[in-house]
Scaffold this active site. Structure first.
Site, mmCIF file in Angstrom:
data_model
loop_
_atom_site.group_PDB
_atom_site.id
_atom_site.type_symbol
_atom_site.label_atom_id
_atom_site.label_comp_id
_atom_site.label_asym_id
_atom_site.label_seq_id
_atom_site.Cartn_x
_atom_site.Cartn_y
_atom_site.Cartn_z
ATOM 1 N N GLY A 148 -118.872 33.149 92.162
ATOM 2 C CA GLY A 148 -118.667 34.484 92.722
ATOM 3 C C GLY A 148 -118.083 35.466 91.721
ATOM 4 N N GLY A 149 -118.366 35.229 90.432
ATOM 5 C CA GLY A 149 -117.890 36.153 89.408
ATOM 6 C C GLY A 149 -116.399 35.990 89.109
ATOM 7 N N ARG A 200 -128.820 27.609 98.219
ATOM 8 C CA ARG A 200 -128.807 28.155 99.585
ATOM 9 C C ARG A 200 -129.745 29.342 99.643
ATOM 10 N NH1 ARG A 200 -126.249 32.793 98.041
ATOM 11 N NH2 ARG A 200 -124.654 32.500 96.450
ATOM 12 N N LYS A 239 -120.278 24.210 86.321
ATOM 13 C CA LYS A 239 -121.111 25.003 85.412
ATOM 14 C C LYS A 239 -121.407 24.222 84.127
ATOM 15 C CE LYS A 239 -119.520 29.624 86.716
ATOM 16 N NZ LYS A 239 -120.660 30.064 87.508
ATOM 17 N N GLU A 287 -130.706 31.409 88.656
ATOM 18 C CA GLU A 287 -130.289 32.688 88.066
ATOM 19 C C GLU A 287 -130.342 32.635 86.536
ATOM 20 O OE1 GLU A 287 -127.352 34.589 91.391
ATOM 21 O OE2 GLU A 287 -126.384 33.624 89.692
ATOM 22 N N LYS A 316 -115.528 31.047 80.834
ATOM 23 C CA LYS A 316 -115.758 30.849 82.270
ATOM 24 C C LYS A 316 -115.024 29.603 82.728
ATOM 25 C CE LYS A 316 -120.520 32.595 82.481
ATOM 26 N NZ LYS A 316 -121.913 32.277 82.866
ATOM 27 N N HIS A 352 -119.453 42.522 89.382
ATOM 28 C CA HIS A 352 -120.259 41.302 89.539
ATOM 29 C C HIS A 352 -120.817 41.121 90.939
ATOM 30 C CE1 HIS A 352 -119.216 40.208 85.523
ATOM 31 N NE2 HIS A 352 -117.925 40.173 85.799
ATOM 32 N N HIS A 395 -129.888 40.866 85.102
ATOM 33 C CA HIS A 395 -129.784 39.656 85.910
ATOM 34 C C HIS A 395 -131.132 39.488 86.605
ATOM 35 C CE1 HIS A 395 -127.707 36.902 88.894
ATOM 36 N NE2 HIS A 395 -128.854 37.165 89.473
HETATM 37 P P1 ADP Z 1 -120.574 33.160 89.066
HETATM 38 O O1 ADP Z 1 -120.961 31.748 89.391
HETATM 39 O O2 ADP Z 1 -119.095 33.340 89.087
HETATM 40 O O3 ADP Z 1 -121.330 34.163 89.844
HETATM 41 P P2 ADP Z 1 -122.350 33.483 86.782
HETATM 42 O O4 ADP Z 1 -122.346 32.527 85.654
HETATM 43 O O5 ADP Z 1 -123.466 33.381 87.769
HETATM 44 O O6 ADP Z 1 -120.943 33.376 87.531
HETATM 45 O O7 ADP Z 1 -122.296 34.970 86.234
HETATM 46 C C1 ADP Z 1 -122.099 36.098 87.069
HETATM 47 C C2 ADP Z 1 -122.462 37.374 86.346
HETATM 48 O O8 ADP Z 1 -121.715 37.497 85.136
HETATM 49 C C3 ADP Z 1 -123.921 37.471 85.908
HETATM 50 O O9 ADP Z 1 -124.730 38.043 86.894
HETATM 51 C C4 ADP Z 1 -123.840 38.366 84.685
HETATM 52 O O10 ADP Z 1 -123.798 39.712 85.092
HETATM 53 C C5 ADP Z 1 -122.496 38.012 84.069
HETATM 54 N N1 ADP Z 1 -122.596 36.997 82.988
HETATM 55 C C6 ADP Z 1 -122.523 35.661 83.121
HETATM 56 N N2 ADP Z 1 -122.635 35.039 81.930
HETATM 57 C C7 ADP Z 1 -122.766 36.004 81.006
HETATM 58 C C8 ADP Z 1 -122.910 36.027 79.577
HETATM 59 N N3 ADP Z 1 -122.918 34.906 78.852
HETATM 60 N N4 ADP Z 1 -123.025 37.214 78.963
HETATM 61 C C9 ADP Z 1 -122.991 38.365 79.670
HETATM 62 N N5 ADP Z 1 -122.860 38.415 80.998
HETATM 63 C C10 ADP Z 1 -122.742 37.257 81.685
#
Ligand code: ADP
Length: 665
Positions: free
Chosen positions: A166-167, A294, A118, A277, A160, A237, A210
């Site tokens: 996957g959240g 994918r 990330k 995304e 993160k 998520h 999202h």
């Molecule tokens: P993953 O790769 O684990 O799926 P993501 O970065 O894609 O993680 O984030 C997953 C979800 O978390 C997003 O769809 C959103 O709902 C929430 N999210 C991620 N980053 C943020 C942020 N900076 N602020 C608020 N919500 C977030």
């Protein structure tokens, strides 16, 4: 250019079936893979060939890259489609496929790797001018630096795991005092879950949407976007409803976001189908989150509004063909929405629900597509994702697509496992949802977890359908003349008394009820369930479907038996009704003095006579059934008012044996 003749699909369930469908249309042969738990699964049966790859746990089967490649080579497949989940975003696996001489249907391993971290992805996007959430993605991972950076970003803050997905591995920090502890915990978690403790800090955007963009590229430099999907309705998520177009995008915002998505794709030399995304804040500012390298679960909504087949395009790109589409000719036509139907129990914390599907039925409906991996009889186990199916509805506009989706969900009969069907219906009928006021915390904000179980009309009608079903079952058994004797043709919980209408004891949830009925003619029944009186006409019986006219309204019911439970579906909803084998408990609600036979059998010994005074626990009558004796005792101090039976007499389950008059001390 290479030609694909046979594809091995390294996946299972609905996605494997989805990919097979396009292959069939293109005249490409398919090879399925399966674990021991999936031997009888539809995706195995539908494929031209199928290879057993190991025991049920995914780690021993669907995640065994070497075995998947061996299966492809062994069956002469020239390409491998990873589907989504499992090994679909594993750059090493993609590389090994290519080394083995297979076409990997997906982007290059370099593109996949480029999005694996990330932090690295963020840094790349910043360089390309794609907006990212204000935050820290530096390589200095000392606690002091992280703390300092966190204070600069401000609160609430999101930590993160750089290698996360996957959240998983995300933590919200609301105030400075929590910071140090959260950083340490996040680091431990990241190390444990991903083997990499690098952290990323981002400002936490409250109540964002999202919104993601589908991209598609070929190996000749063309990169297109296929518009957005809004996936704000999530639970933990996990997306559960996805739609396109997003109600939040103006043409101007759509153009800017699409532009950013294409920049992101170009930055990693993307070809094949992918998803960029973003989160979109309430002020209309958007931020890059990640690229999923994918096909996505929710790709069908894009197919519905663009009229394209994404799997077909993936195959063409993988063969090295040039895309014959241009951005200008791509249009969003109408509106589409997808609902994910999960085997889970909304009334018990959405825990996965397992079991055998005793019914899975959804008739074809206009504008509705169903991508499902299950059928009636499928076992829903613990080993894989609990998603049973996706229902996709298209319409001219948002209202029409959602009306079609609601109708499809209502028409879906799924019995044997609990599902989120009704929860989905409640969500899409919520006024805020209808207005399009979506955000990622919509469910926590608007929907209580417990389903309102009280639905008197649905329950009364379900009971009527049960009574008719039990009556038909009984008739069938009597006609079959199976030689088991008159006593055994009666169902448990059934009372056939000369002086009264037949009674059946049913339970819905915690409520037990005696339902009495009279078959006036072969088609006409009078049914009393609690205070509800129903005149029930059997219009058509095509089991498991019944067409009943209840008090002048006709509806179709589906009734399936699972031991002593009758699952009933109708347009009013689904309910499970237990046929009680044990009468006394249910009837006590009505008249505590009735002593009923709990089973079919013979009266062996009467221990009381009318006028006798009995104490609580004193034996009243002994029955004999299947060579076993069973003595009924007085439930309270009483006077025996009436004895309805004689010694030696055969009795049915639920038949009245005697009546007591309670004595107050
Ligand atoms: P993953 O790769 O684990 O799926 P993501 O970065 O894609 O993680 O984030 C997953 C979800 O978390 C997003 O769809 C959103 O709902 C929430 N999210 C991620 N980053 C943020 C942020 N900076 N602020 C608020 N919500 C977030």
């Amino acid at each position: 250019m290479k030609h694909i003749r046979k594809v091995l699909i390294a996946n299972r369930g609905e996605i494997a079936l989805r990919i097979q469908r396009t292959c069939r249309e293109l005249g490409i042969a398919t090879v399925a893979v399966y674990s021991e738990a999936d031997r009888d699964a539809p995706h195995v049966r539908e494929a031209d060939e199928a290879v057993l790859i190991g025991p049920a746990p995914a780690s021993e089967s669907y995640l065994q890259g070497v075995r998947l490649i061996e299966a492809a080579l062994g069956t002469g497949a020239d390409a491998l489609h990873p589907g989504y989940g499992f090994l679909s975003e594993n750059a090493g696996f993609a590389e090994r496929c290519i080394e083995a001489g297979l076409i990997f249907i997906g982007p290059s391993p370099t593109s996949i790797r480029g999005m694996g971290s990330k932090s690295a992805a963020r840094q790349l996007m910043v360089r390309e001018g794609v907006p990212v959430v204000p935050g820290y993605d530096g390589s200095d991972q000392s606690v002091e630096t992280l703390q300092e950076e966190a204070l600069k970003i401000g609160f609430p803050l999101l930590i993160k795991a750089s290698a996360g997905g996957g959240g998983k591995g995300m933590r919200i920090v609301r105030e400075p005092a929590q910071l140090k502890g959260s950083l340490e915990a996040a680091r431990r978690e990241a190390k444990g879950a991903f083997g990499d403790d690098s952290l990323l800090l981002e400002r936490y955007i409250d109540c964002p949407r999202h919104v993601e963009f589908q991209i598609l590229g070929d190996m000749h430099g063309t990169l297109l976007h296929l518009f957005e999907r809004e996936c704000s309705i999530q639970r933990r998520h996990q997306k559960i409803l996805e739609e396109t177009p997003s109600p939040a995008l103006t043409p101007e915002l759509r153009a800017r976001m699409a532009d950013a998505a294409l920049k992101a794709g170009r930055a990693i030399g993307y070809y094949g189908a992918g998803t960029v995304e973003f989160i979109l804040d309430p002020e209309g500012r958007f931020y890059f989150l990640e690229v999923n390298t994918r096909l996505q679960v929710e790709h069908p909504v894009t197919e519905a509004v663009t009229g394209l087949d994404l799997v077909r395009l993936q195959l063409q790109v993988a063969e090295g063909q040039k895309l014959s589409l241009s951005q200008a000719e791509l249009k969003q036509r109408g509106h589409a929405v997808e609902a994910r139907v999960y085997a889970e129990d909304p009334e018990h914390g959405f825990l996965p629900s397992t079991g055998r599907l005793v019914d899975w039925h959804l008739p074809p409906l206009p504008g509705v597509r169903v991508d499902s991996g299950v059928e009636t009889g499928s076992e829903v186990g613990i080993h894989y994702d609990p998603m049973l199916a996706k229902i996709i509805a298209w319409g001219d506009n948002r209202l029409e697509s959602h009306r079609r989706l609601a109708r499809a969900l209502e028409r879906l009969s799924v019995m044997g496992v609990k599902t989120n069907r009704d929860f989905l219906l409640r969500t899409i009928r919520h006024p805020a949802y209808l207005e399009g006021a979506l955000h990622t915390h919509f469910i926590q904000a608007h929907l209580s977890q417990e389903e309102d179980a009280h639905h008197p009309e649905r329950d009364a009608q379900a009971m009527a359908a049960c009574v008719v079903t039990l009556h038909l079952e009984r008739k069938q058994r009597t006609q079959a003349g199976d030689g088991s004797g008159p006593g055994l043709t009666l169902l448990p919980g059934w009372r056939n008394n000369r002086f009264r209408d037949p009674l059946v004891a049913l339970r819905i949830g915690d409520a037990a009820l005696e339902v009495s009925y009279r078959a006036v003619t072969r088609e006409l029944f009078r049914v009393m369930a609690g205070f509800a009186f129903m005149e029930v006409r059997l219009v058509q019986a095509d089991l498991p479907e019944l067409r009943l006219e209840i008090n002048g309204t006709q509806r179709t019911f589906r009734v399936q038996r699972e031991r002593d439970i009758l699952h009933v579906w109708s347009a009013l909803g689904m309910v499970s009704v237990t046929v009680l084998p044990d009468f006394p408990e249910a009837s006590r609600v009505q008249d505590p003095g009735d002593t009923l036979s709990p089973m079919p059998g013979r009266v062996l010994k009467l221990r009381v006579k009318p006028g006798d005074t009995v104490r609580r626990g004193q034996p009243l009558v002994t029955l004999e059934a299947m060579k076993m004796e069973h003595t009924l005792e007085a439930p309270f101090d009483a006077v025996v008012e009436k004895v309805h039976v004689q010694e030696g007499q055969q009795v049915n389950a639920g038949e009245q044996l005697l009546h007591l008059c309670e004595q107050n001390a």
